[in-house]
Design an enzyme around this catalytic site. Sequence first.
Site, PDB file in Angstrom:
ATOM      1  N   ASP A   8     -41.941  60.142 -22.282  1.00  0.00           N
ATOM      2  CA  ASP A   8     -41.540  59.466 -21.010  1.00  0.00           C
ATOM      3  C   ASP A   8     -40.884  60.838 -20.357  1.00  0.00           C
ATOM      4  O   ASP A   8     -39.776  60.673 -19.882  1.00  0.00           O
ATOM      5  CB  ASP A   8     -40.999  58.119 -20.915  1.00  0.00           C
ATOM      6  CG  ASP A   8     -39.536  58.507 -21.743  1.00  0.00           C
ATOM      7  OD1 ASP A   8     -39.401  59.088 -22.735  1.00  0.00           O
ATOM      8  OD2 ASP A   8     -38.710  57.602 -21.542  1.00  0.00           O
ATOM      9  N   HIS A 238     -31.613  65.221 -27.858  1.00  0.00           N
ATOM     10  CA  HIS A 238     -32.123  64.002 -28.414  1.00  0.00           C
ATOM     11  C   HIS A 238     -33.568  64.226 -28.791  1.00  0.00           C
ATOM     12  O   HIS A 238     -33.966  64.271 -30.153  1.00  0.00           O
ATOM     13  CB  HIS A 238     -32.007  62.849 -27.491  1.00  0.00           C
ATOM     14  CG  HIS A 238     -30.543  62.733 -26.947  1.00  0.00           C
ATOM     15  ND1 HIS A 238     -29.729  62.229 -27.882  1.00  0.00           N
ATOM     16  CD2 HIS A 238     -29.963  62.813 -25.822  1.00  0.00           C
ATOM     17  CE1 HIS A 238     -28.467  62.009 -27.018  1.00  0.00           C
ATOM     18  NE2 HIS A 238     -28.813  62.507 -26.135  1.00  0.00           N
TER      19      HIS A 238
END
Length: 303
Positions: A8, A238
């Site tokens: 995303d 991340h």
Amino acid sequence: MKLIIDTDPGIDDAMAIAYAAAAPEIELIGLTTVFGNTHVHQSSRNARFLLDKLGIDAPVAEGAPVAQGADTHAPSEHVHGPEGFGDVTDIPQIGSNHSLSAAEYLVEMARVHKGELVVCAVGPLTNIAAALRLDPEFAQNIARLVIMGGAVYCPGNITPHAEANIYHDPLAADEVFANPPTTVVVGLDVTLRTLYEGADFDGLAEQSADMGGFLRDISKFYLKFYKDVGGLEGCGLHDSTAVIACTHADMFTMVETGLQVVADGPEIGLTRPDPSRPVVHVCCDVDGAGVVDLFTQRVASLP
């Protein structure tokens, strides 16, 4: 290693995709997109833009626009900016999406590359749950699933209990953990030990003027969020850490446990050990400096 990133994009997603493009161990065969940091149509546009910028001829298959049981989604504009790339908002529409949906594409590629394909999910797990439902053999056909998500042994980042990717579709996450493929979970337990600071982005831009410069530019908004909200001088790598875990498992310490996700109530999105569930591999420690160095080394090799 053949890799599909379910994504995303998203600033940290852009970093992860750039790393995958630069890593000699990885053959990035496609991207699937999901809602999360952005609306799904923005995710797809950003994914196509990134692949074009990186010179990678690979498809983008668009997936879920909302979480299971939801009919709307509010993107994380305060974290990633209105278009997903911080203060960079003029992002061109390049090409078009694959004719298959994300779940259909994942299932098809898992059949074609049976036993070889690694799927790295760095957004909500809605597309992964859909692929598992679509084809009961999907879990066996992929080599493994690597998830950036969860906060199993540490606090969350979107609530005190939950990490954002899991929080955005706890039903899908719980469905995946109830009947998982061979799975590695790369959560906040390790990704917050891989801080990338403004000086790191500046150095990256000096070595990689185009891609590194782009990542530096979009990171400024992201770094400000980390500074204002968490008092941190850098952002966690991340999604990049999850991609690195796909090929460098030796940099991580893992424990084997089943996982359950709380689907409602005040602890919604909490990812907790459940010994009654099938075992997954949860990363609990990492060579953070090594991950940061490897990320810089690889991405610096890009134009």
